[in-house]
Scaffold this active site. Structure first.
Site, PDB file in Angstrom:
ATOM      1  N   TYR A  11       0.842  -1.203   0.000  1.00  0.00           N
ATOM      2  CA  TYR A  11       0.000   0.000   0.000  1.00  0.00           C
ATOM      3  C   TYR A  11       0.878   1.254   0.000  1.00  0.00           C
ATOM      4  CZ  TYR A  11      -3.339   3.383   2.086  1.00  0.00           C
ATOM      5  OH  TYR A  11      -4.119   4.470   2.380  1.00  0.00           O
ATOM      6  N   CYS A  25       3.951   1.513  -0.978  1.00  0.00           N
ATOM      7  CA  CYS A  25       4.667   1.639  -2.259  1.00  0.00           C
ATOM      8  C   CYS A  25       3.738   2.131  -3.360  1.00  0.00           C
ATOM      9  CB  CYS A  25       5.259   0.289  -2.684  1.00  0.00           C
ATOM     10  SG  CYS A  25       6.653  -0.208  -1.681  1.00  0.00           S
ATOM     11  N   ALA A  26       2.499   1.604  -3.386  1.00  0.00           N
ATOM     12  CA  ALA A  26       1.558   2.015  -4.435  1.00  0.00           C
ATOM     13  C   ALA A  26       1.245   3.505  -4.311  1.00  0.00           C
ATOM     14  CB  ALA A  26       0.279   1.183  -4.331  1.00  0.00           C
ATOM     15  N   LEU A  69      -9.892   1.144  15.269  1.00  0.00           N
ATOM     16  CA  LEU A  69     -11.017   1.692  16.032  1.00  0.00           C
ATOM     17  C   LEU A  69     -12.224   0.750  15.982  1.00  0.00           C
ATOM     18  CD1 LEU A  69     -11.421   4.508  17.480  1.00  0.00           C
ATOM     19  CD2 LEU A  69     -12.964   4.980  15.589  1.00  0.00           C
ATOM     20  N   VAL A  85      -1.813  -5.899  18.763  1.00  0.00           N
ATOM     21  CA  VAL A  85      -0.893  -6.512  17.814  1.00  0.00           C
ATOM     22  C   VAL A  85       0.546  -6.210  18.240  1.00  0.00           C
ATOM     23  CG1 VAL A  85      -0.115  -6.459  15.410  1.00  0.00           C
ATOM     24  CG2 VAL A  85      -2.565  -6.426  15.936  1.00  0.00           C
ATOM     25  N   ARG A 124       0.104   6.049  16.971  1.00  0.00           N
ATOM     26  CA  ARG A 124      -0.560   6.760  15.873  1.00  0.00           C
ATOM     27  C   ARG A 124      -1.090   8.088  16.404  1.00  0.00           C
ATOM     28  NH1 ARG A 124       1.456   2.958  13.740  1.00  0.00           N
ATOM     29  NH2 ARG A 124       0.552   1.512  12.226  1.00  0.00           N
ATOM     30  N   ASP A 173       4.813  -3.250  10.346  1.00  0.00           N
ATOM     31  CA  ASP A 173       4.056  -2.132  10.915  1.00  0.00           C
ATOM     32  C   ASP A 173       4.898  -0.862  10.978  1.00  0.00           C
ATOM     33  OD1 ASP A 173       1.949  -0.834  12.082  1.00  0.00           O
ATOM     34  OD2 ASP A 173       1.793  -2.153  13.811  1.00  0.00           O
ATOM     35  N   ASP A 179       6.120   2.012  13.254  1.00  0.00           N
ATOM     36  CA  ASP A 179       6.252   2.148  14.711  1.00  0.00           C
ATOM     37  C   ASP A 179       5.614   3.429  15.227  1.00  0.00           C
ATOM     38  OD1 ASP A 179       8.350   3.360  13.179  1.00  0.00           O
ATOM     39  OD2 ASP A 179       9.407   3.794  15.055  1.00  0.00           O
ATOM     40  N   ARG A 193       3.917   7.492  13.702  1.00  0.00           N
ATOM     41  CA  ARG A 193       3.672   8.414  12.585  1.00  0.00           C
ATOM     42  C   ARG A 193       3.200   9.744  13.158  1.00  0.00           C
ATOM     43  NH1 ARG A 193       0.899   3.829   9.077  1.00  0.00           N
ATOM     44  NH2 ARG A 193      -1.067   4.724   9.751  1.00  0.00           N
TER      45      ARG A 193
HETATM   46  C1  UGA Z   1      -3.905   2.719   8.317  1.00  0.00           C
HETATM   47  C2  UGA Z   1      -4.140   2.289   6.904  1.00  0.00           C
HETATM   48  O1  UGA Z   1      -3.006   1.931   6.247  1.00  0.00           O
HETATM   49  C3  UGA Z   1      -4.812   3.335   6.102  1.00  0.00           C
HETATM   50  O2  UGA Z   1      -6.162   3.267   6.389  1.00  0.00           O
HETATM   51  C4  UGA Z   1      -4.415   4.745   6.291  1.00  0.00           C
HETATM   52  O3  UGA Z   1      -3.831   5.270   5.151  1.00  0.00           O
HETATM   53  C5  UGA Z   1      -3.503   4.968   7.461  1.00  0.00           C
HETATM   54  O4  UGA Z   1      -3.697   4.042   8.528  1.00  0.00           O
HETATM   55  C6  UGA Z   1      -3.802   6.331   7.993  1.00  0.00           C
HETATM   56  O5  UGA Z   1      -4.935   6.551   8.404  1.00  0.00           O
HETATM   57  O6  UGA Z   1      -2.944   7.167   8.007  1.00  0.00           O
HETATM   58  P1  UGA Z   1      -2.693   1.636  10.351  1.00  0.00           P
HETATM   59  O7  UGA Z   1      -2.627   2.854  11.194  1.00  0.00           O
HETATM   60  O8  UGA Z   1      -1.567   0.677  10.537  1.00  0.00           O
HETATM   61  O9  UGA Z   1      -2.778   2.016   8.818  1.00  0.00           O
HETATM   62  O10 UGA Z   1      -4.081   0.847  10.549  1.00  0.00           O
HETATM   63  P2  UGA Z   1      -4.997   0.527  11.805  1.00  0.00           P
HETATM   64  O11 UGA Z   1      -5.822  -0.646  11.448  1.00  0.00           O
HETATM   65  O12 UGA Z   1      -5.750   1.732  12.217  1.00  0.00           O
HETATM   66  O13 UGA Z   1      -3.984   0.030  12.915  1.00  0.00           O
HETATM   67  C7  UGA Z   1      -3.306   0.868  13.787  1.00  0.00           C
HETATM   68  C8  UGA Z   1      -2.443   0.012  14.673  1.00  0.00           C
HETATM   69  O14 UGA Z   1      -3.263  -0.776  15.536  1.00  0.00           O
HETATM   70  C9  UGA Z   1      -1.535  -0.984  13.950  1.00  0.00           C
HETATM   71  O15 UGA Z   1      -0.289  -0.990  14.571  1.00  0.00           O
HETATM   72  C10 UGA Z   1      -2.214  -2.325  14.136  1.00  0.00           C
HETATM   73  O16 UGA Z   1      -1.310  -3.401  14.146  1.00  0.00           O
HETATM   74  C11 UGA Z   1      -2.863  -2.144  15.501  1.00  0.00           C
HETATM   75  N1  UGA Z   1      -4.086  -2.955  15.766  1.00  0.00           N
HETATM   76  C12 UGA Z   1      -5.095  -3.021  14.878  1.00  0.00           C
HETATM   77  C13 UGA Z   1      -4.196  -3.621  16.999  1.00  0.00           C
HETATM   78  O17 UGA Z   1      -3.270  -3.609  17.832  1.00  0.00           O
HETATM   79  N2  UGA Z   1      -5.340  -4.325  17.269  1.00  0.00           N
HETATM   80  C14 UGA Z   1      -6.369  -4.396  16.405  1.00  0.00           C
HETATM   81  O18 UGA Z   1      -7.393  -5.049  16.739  1.00  0.00           O
HETATM   82  C15 UGA Z   1      -6.250  -3.729  15.166  1.00  0.00           C
END
Ligand code: UGA
Length: 352
Positions: free
Chosen positions: A155, A157-158, A205, A221, A228, A306, A308, A310
């Site tokens: 994602y 990279c794309a 969420l 995870v 974030r 993942d 770490d 952002r």
């Molecule tokens: C997301 C997606 O790549 C895109 O929707 C978007 O471009 C980007 O965030 C963004 O909004 O900027 P990510 O933040 O990794 O990426 O996605 P989430 O599913 O929201 O996960 C956030 C973190 O929570 C990750 O580290 C994930 O491993 C963790 N997680 C997720 C948990 O610990 N438990 C869960 O049940 C789900």
């Protein structure tokens, strides 16, 4: 002014349509496969909603008829990045590239939604101490992804490549563009609840809300130390409005759009949502609701990796657009959690 919103029926699109119809006299042509999230807006005479694929034979005409194109189409759910990689690359690079090329040839202004994931990881994730890169800045941050073999980065990279194509079209063909990099927008109408109105793993969420509502463990995870910034969709839409209203200031620019004050680790997010749930829902948590650590590979499958951390530097959007986020994490979460409860508690789900 006529604005074409490609992917206008999604989470970001639905909030933009709401705001634009409420606060401006713009005419909107929105295209998406589903209108479920915008049903309440369809009666508005300034909105034309076309329920079909963006990438059909009419794309060229829709762009030709518009003054501005807002491009939102994407697959942006991390559970697909390492499991349906080809679709992710097509949806986030190959197909939207067509939009970019048409905008360039028809001399239309393009506002492209990209992602904070283009930055990948921080130098700290590699053990490099470089405080100057604590914040991700549009022009300075190094690109650091994990192991090349990990398809999680498909994602990133794309979207990277799409951004680079847009920059090239700007330089070589005079495309008038702005790129927005959202940092974890949250709000109503975001994701589905697995087993109710979607399958698989939604973003964090929705995962946590599903666990809270169904009285199941919240899964962290790899321990949930990753961080974030969760940015209210309201602030995100304000940034988009500022871009649209300031064509000169946003011409050829890439903007981080996120709320650095809302940074939190995923483990702390889980704890916060657990502590807010009784107040937001009026219900106590059941005994099953607790935290459970799970590996990334078990949760998302092989090839997961993942970011770490952002943390956005938003000084560019502040100085050029006079935009800054104003909605704190508690309010953004409360609003989003209430929306989930309203949507799923009334007969759609058995609430524990
Ligand atoms: C997301 C997606 O790549 C895109 O929707 C978007 O471009 C980007 O965030 C963004 O909004 O900027 P990510 O933040 O990794 O990426 O996605 P989430 O599913 O929201 O996960 C956030 C973190 O929570 C990750 O580290 C994930 O491993 C963790 N997680 C997720 C948990 O610990 N438990 C869960 O049940 C789900």
């Amino acid at each position: 002014m006529k604005i074409l919103v490609l992917g206008g029926g999604g989470f970001i699109g639905s909030h933009f349509l709401e705001k634009a119809l409420e606060q401006t006299d713009w005419n909107i042509l929105a295209v998406d496969l589903s209108s479920k999230k915008v049903e309440h807006l369809l009666p508005n005479s300034r909105l034309t909603f076309i329920k079909e694929s963006v990438y059909g034979p009419s794309l060229n005409d829709w762009i030709g008829e518009s003054d501005i194109v807002v491009s939102l189409t994407a697959i942006c759910n991390p559970s697909y990045y390492n499991t349906e990689t080809l679709k992710v690359i097509e949806a986030n690079f190959i197909h939207p590239l067509e939009i970019v090329k048409i905008c360039a040839s028809r001399r239309k202004r393009l506002i492209q939604f990209s992602t904070s994931e283009v930055y990948g990881k921080t130098p700290a994730s590699l053990g490099v101490d470089s405080w100057q890169y604590d914040k991700m800045s549009e022009d300075e941050s190094p690109l650091i992804l994990g192991p090349v073999a990990k398809q999680r980065w498909s994602y990133s990279c794309a979207k990277q490549l799409l951004e680079r194509a847009i920059l090239a079209c700007g330089k070589e063909q005079g495309l008038h563009y702005t790129i927005i990099r959202p940092f974890n927008f949250i709000g109503p109408r975001m994701d589905y609840i697995p087993g109710v109105d979607g399958e698989g793993v939604p973003r964090v969420l929705a995962c946590f809300m599903a666990a809270l509502i169904l009285n199941q463990p919240l899964q962290l995870v790899n321990g949930g130390l990753q961080k974030r910034v969760f940015t209210s969709i309201g602030d995100g839409i304000e940034a988009l409005m500022a871009v649209i209203k300031n064509p000169q200031a946003s011409f050829g620019k890439v903007f981080n759009v996120g709320n650095p004050n809302n940074e939190i680790s995923i483990a702390d997010l889980a704890r916060k949502m657990m502590s807010m749930f009784p107040e937001v829902s009026g219900r106590q948590l059941g005994r099953q609701c607790r935290l459970k650590i799970i590996s990334g590979e078990t949760f998302y499958g092989p090839g997961y990796d993942d970011s770490d951390r952002r943390l956005p530097d938003i000084s560019l959007a502040q100085s050029l657009l006079n935009w800054k986020p104003g909605i704190d994490l508690n309010n953004a979460l409360r609003h989003s959690m209430r929306a989930y409860l309203d949507q799923y508690s009334s007969g759609n789900l058995n609430v524990a």
